[in-house]
Design an enzyme around this catalytic site. Structure first.
Site, PDB file in Angstrom:
ATOM      1  N   GLY A  10       2.481  -0.958   1.371  1.00 57.13           N
ATOM      2  CA  GLY A  10       2.136  -2.237   0.747  1.00 57.13           C
ATOM      3  C   GLY A  10       3.025  -3.376   1.193  1.00 57.13           C
ATOM      4  O   GLY A  10       3.490  -4.168   0.373  1.00 57.13           O
ATOM      5  N   SER A  12       2.105  -5.910   3.128  1.00 56.09           N
ATOM      6  CA  SER A  12       1.351  -7.083   3.602  1.00 56.09           C
ATOM      7  C   SER A  12       1.597  -8.341   2.779  1.00 56.09           C
ATOM      8  O   SER A  12       1.404  -9.452   3.256  1.00 56.09           O
ATOM      9  CB  SER A  12      -0.149  -6.767   3.613  1.00 56.09           C
ATOM     10  OG  SER A  12      -0.554  -6.244   2.359  1.00 56.09           O
ATOM     11  N   ARG A  13       1.992  -8.170   1.517  1.00 56.98           N
ATOM     12  CA  ARG A  13       2.236  -9.365   0.705  1.00 56.98           C
ATOM     13  C   ARG A  13       3.144  -9.035  -0.480  1.00 56.98           C
ATOM     14  O   ARG A  13       3.573  -7.899  -0.643  1.00 56.98           O
ATOM     15  CB  ARG A  13       0.936  -9.979   0.222  1.00 56.98           C
ATOM     16  CG  ARG A  13       0.136  -9.087  -0.702  1.00 56.98           C
ATOM     17  CD  ARG A  13      -1.116  -9.815  -1.041  1.00 56.98           C
ATOM     18  NE  ARG A  13      -1.904  -9.155  -2.054  1.00 56.98           N
ATOM     19  CZ  ARG A  13      -2.731  -9.808  -2.851  1.00 56.98           C
ATOM     20  NH1 ARG A  13      -2.851 -11.114  -2.764  1.00 56.98           N
ATOM     21  NH2 ARG A  13      -3.445  -9.162  -3.726  1.00 56.98           N
ATOM     22  N   ASN A  91       6.111   1.202  -2.234  1.00 52.46           N
ATOM     23  CA  ASN A  91       5.970  -0.054  -2.990  1.00 52.46           C
ATOM     24  C   ASN A  91       4.523  -0.357  -3.348  1.00 52.46           C
ATOM     25  O   ASN A  91       4.256  -0.966  -4.387  1.00 52.46           O
ATOM     26  CB  ASN A  91       6.563  -1.192  -2.131  1.00 52.46           C
ATOM     27  CG  ASN A  91       6.039  -2.545  -2.538  1.00 52.46           C
ATOM     28  OD1 ASN A  91       6.501  -3.139  -3.514  1.00 52.46           O
ATOM     29  ND2 ASN A  91       5.043  -3.057  -1.807  1.00 52.46           N
ATOM     30  N   SER A 144       9.175  -0.250 -12.172  1.00 48.91           N
ATOM     31  CA  SER A 144       9.024  -1.497 -12.938  1.00 48.91           C
ATOM     32  C   SER A 144       9.860  -1.388 -14.204  1.00 48.91           C
ATOM     33  O   SER A 144      10.079  -0.279 -14.725  1.00 48.91           O
ATOM     34  CB  SER A 144       7.555  -1.676 -13.328  1.00 48.91           C
ATOM     35  OG  SER A 144       7.433  -2.680 -14.321  1.00 48.91           O
ATOM     36  N   TYR A 157       0.021   2.173 -16.948  1.00 48.21           N
ATOM     37  CA  TYR A 157       0.907   1.601 -15.921  1.00 48.21           C
ATOM     38  C   TYR A 157       2.375   1.867 -16.260  1.00 48.21           C
ATOM     39  O   TYR A 157       3.149   2.344 -15.423  1.00 48.21           O
ATOM     40  CB  TYR A 157       0.632   0.097 -15.806  1.00 48.21           C
ATOM     41  CG  TYR A 157       1.508  -0.619 -14.815  1.00 48.21           C
ATOM     42  CD1 TYR A 157       1.285  -0.518 -13.446  1.00 48.21           C
ATOM     43  CD2 TYR A 157       2.584  -1.410 -15.242  1.00 48.21           C
ATOM     44  CE1 TYR A 157       2.089  -1.180 -12.535  1.00 48.21           C
ATOM     45  CE2 TYR A 157       3.393  -2.076 -14.335  1.00 48.21           C
ATOM     46  CZ  TYR A 157       3.143  -1.957 -12.990  1.00 48.21           C
ATOM     47  OH  TYR A 157       3.950  -2.608 -12.080  1.00 48.21           O
ATOM     48  N   LYS A 161       5.035   4.262 -14.207  1.00 47.08           N
ATOM     49  CA  LYS A 161       6.296   3.709 -13.694  1.00 47.08           C
ATOM     50  C   LYS A 161       7.492   4.474 -14.275  1.00 47.08           C
ATOM     51  O   LYS A 161       8.487   4.688 -13.581  1.00 47.08           O
ATOM     52  CB  LYS A 161       6.387   2.211 -14.008  1.00 47.08           C
ATOM     53  CG  LYS A 161       5.388   1.360 -13.217  1.00 47.08           C
ATOM     54  CD  LYS A 161       5.647   1.459 -11.722  1.00 47.08           C
ATOM     55  CE  LYS A 161       4.849   0.450 -10.923  1.00 47.08           C
ATOM     56  NZ  LYS A 161       5.080   0.581  -9.465  1.00 47.08           N
ATOM     57  N   ILE A 190       8.105 -10.729 -11.366  1.00 42.87           N
ATOM     58  CA  ILE A 190       8.381 -11.304 -10.047  1.00 42.87           C
ATOM     59  C   ILE A 190       7.222 -12.217  -9.671  1.00 42.87           C
ATOM     60  O   ILE A 190       6.059 -11.801  -9.745  1.00 42.87           O
ATOM     61  CB  ILE A 190       8.508 -10.176  -8.975  1.00 42.87           C
ATOM     62  CG1 ILE A 190       9.543  -9.114  -9.389  1.00 42.87           C
ATOM     63  CG2 ILE A 190       8.831 -10.775  -7.608  1.00 42.87           C
ATOM     64  CD1 ILE A 190      10.967  -9.580  -9.547  1.00 42.87           C
TER      65      ILE A 190
END
Ligand SMILES: NC(=O)c1ccc[n+]([C@@H]2O[C@H](COP(=O)([O-])OP(=O)(O)OC[C@H]3O[C@@H](n4cnc5c(N)ncnc54)[C@H](OP(=O)(O)O)[C@@H]3O)[C@@H](O)[C@H]2O)c1
Length: 281
Positions: A10, A12-13, A91, A144, A157, A161, A190
């Site tokens: 991950g 790319s961004r 990530n 996270s 989620y 995590k 973030i």
């Protein structure tokens, strides 16, 4: 001198892109993944940026990491094309924060596979490759602060995590005899997109406004940046962290520290929220 080699999922961004940029600055050759059509464009632009700026190799690969077999395949590919593997950063993920009462099973399976299973499988493959080849490498999971504390609507989620934070401890124990270190970085809020970028992605105005105002609720009174997280990754992967393994480095501006306020705010105090609750039954 030989460049170190890093595989990043991950990249790319968002946070992943921050990690790619930071590690390239450190002189790592890098292989990273994207998953979408938009991600491909962003990933190719990043490869161009990195190779134009630093004397390092940089490759990107399309990989649907929610699909079985893909994470392991990416780690093997990265090892082959880079000619080594000193660091794996898991990530790639989606921060799906919805009530479990409003999620279908397909979405639940998707998130388990992407946000948990792919991390374990990539780390298992990297541990094997590093162990077999005598590489005293590093594995880092991006978890996270929701893995530490209960936030509204994050049964799934937050649970996944939390699982990563716990799982990395056993990777650390299992891989310690090979000199391989395994650690977690747990970001808090973030800011990975501007309001305009969110608008272009179809995010509703209320959500954008909430995010624009979130910094006011945070103890350090600012949102985190991908660079904040990337700095923690670079530190944990460095020799300065040579005696650190199995730990969880929280990068959240103290977002996860506060307990429940016990008193109503006085006239000169400010109220800080802690819960959203919807009565369904
Ligand atoms: N942002 C935060 O506030 C925050 C806080 C705590 C933890 N985190 C964690 O940090 C990590 C990165 O989050 P982010 O905010 O930087 O997210 P992001 O900007 O949306 O980037 C997510 C990355 O994961 C990739 N990805 C998404 N779905 C994928 C799939 N099915 N298969 C393979 N790759 C996929 C994306 O590629 P494409 O763009 O090509 O789809 C992209 O490279 C996640 O694990 C997230 O849970 C984020």
């Amino acid at each position: 001198m030989r460049n170190k080699k890093a595989a990043i999922t991950g990249g790319s961004r968002g946070i992943g892109r921050g990690i790619v940029r930071r590690l390239a600055r450190e002189g790592y050759d890098i292989s990273f993944t994207y998953s979408s059509r938009r991600g491909k464009v962003q990933a190719e632009a990043l490869v161009e940026e990195i190779t134009g700026q630093y004397p390092v190799k940089c490759f990107c690969h399309g990989a649907a990491l929610n699909e079985k077999g893909t994470a392991e395949e990416f780690v093997r590919e990265a090892y082959e094309e880079l000619g080594g593997l000193d660091l794996l950063v898991c990530n790639a993920g989606q921060s799906l924060v919805h009530s479990i009462y409003e999620m279908d099973e397909q979405t639940i399976d998707f998130l388990i596979n992407l946000d948990f299973r792919s991390y374990l499988m990539a780390a298992r493959e990297a541990g094997r490759i590093m162990g077999e080849n005598g590489i005293k490498g590093n594995i880092i999971f991006i978890s996270s602060c929701r893995g530490l504390r209960a936030f509204p609507y994050d049964e799934l989620y937050g649970g996944l995590k939390a699982g990563l934070i716990r799982s990395i401890q056993t990777f650390a124990l299992d891989l310690a005899p090979y000199g391989i270190r395994a650690n977690c970085v747990s970001p808090g809020p973030i800011r990975v997109r501007t309001s305009q970028e969110m608008r272009e992605e179809g995010v509703c105005e209320q959500e954008i406004e909430d995010l624009d105002n979130l910094w006011k609720q945070l103890p350090l009174e600012r949102m985190g940046t991908p660079e904040d997280v990337a700095n923690a990754v670079a530190f944990l992967a460095s020799d300065e962290a040579a005696y650190i393994t199995g730990t969880n480095l929280v990068v959240d501006g103290a977002a996860s520290l506060p307990g429940i306020p016990e008193n109503r705010p006085k006239a000169d105090e400010e109220f800080k929220t802690w819960c959203n609750f919807k009565r369904r039954w």
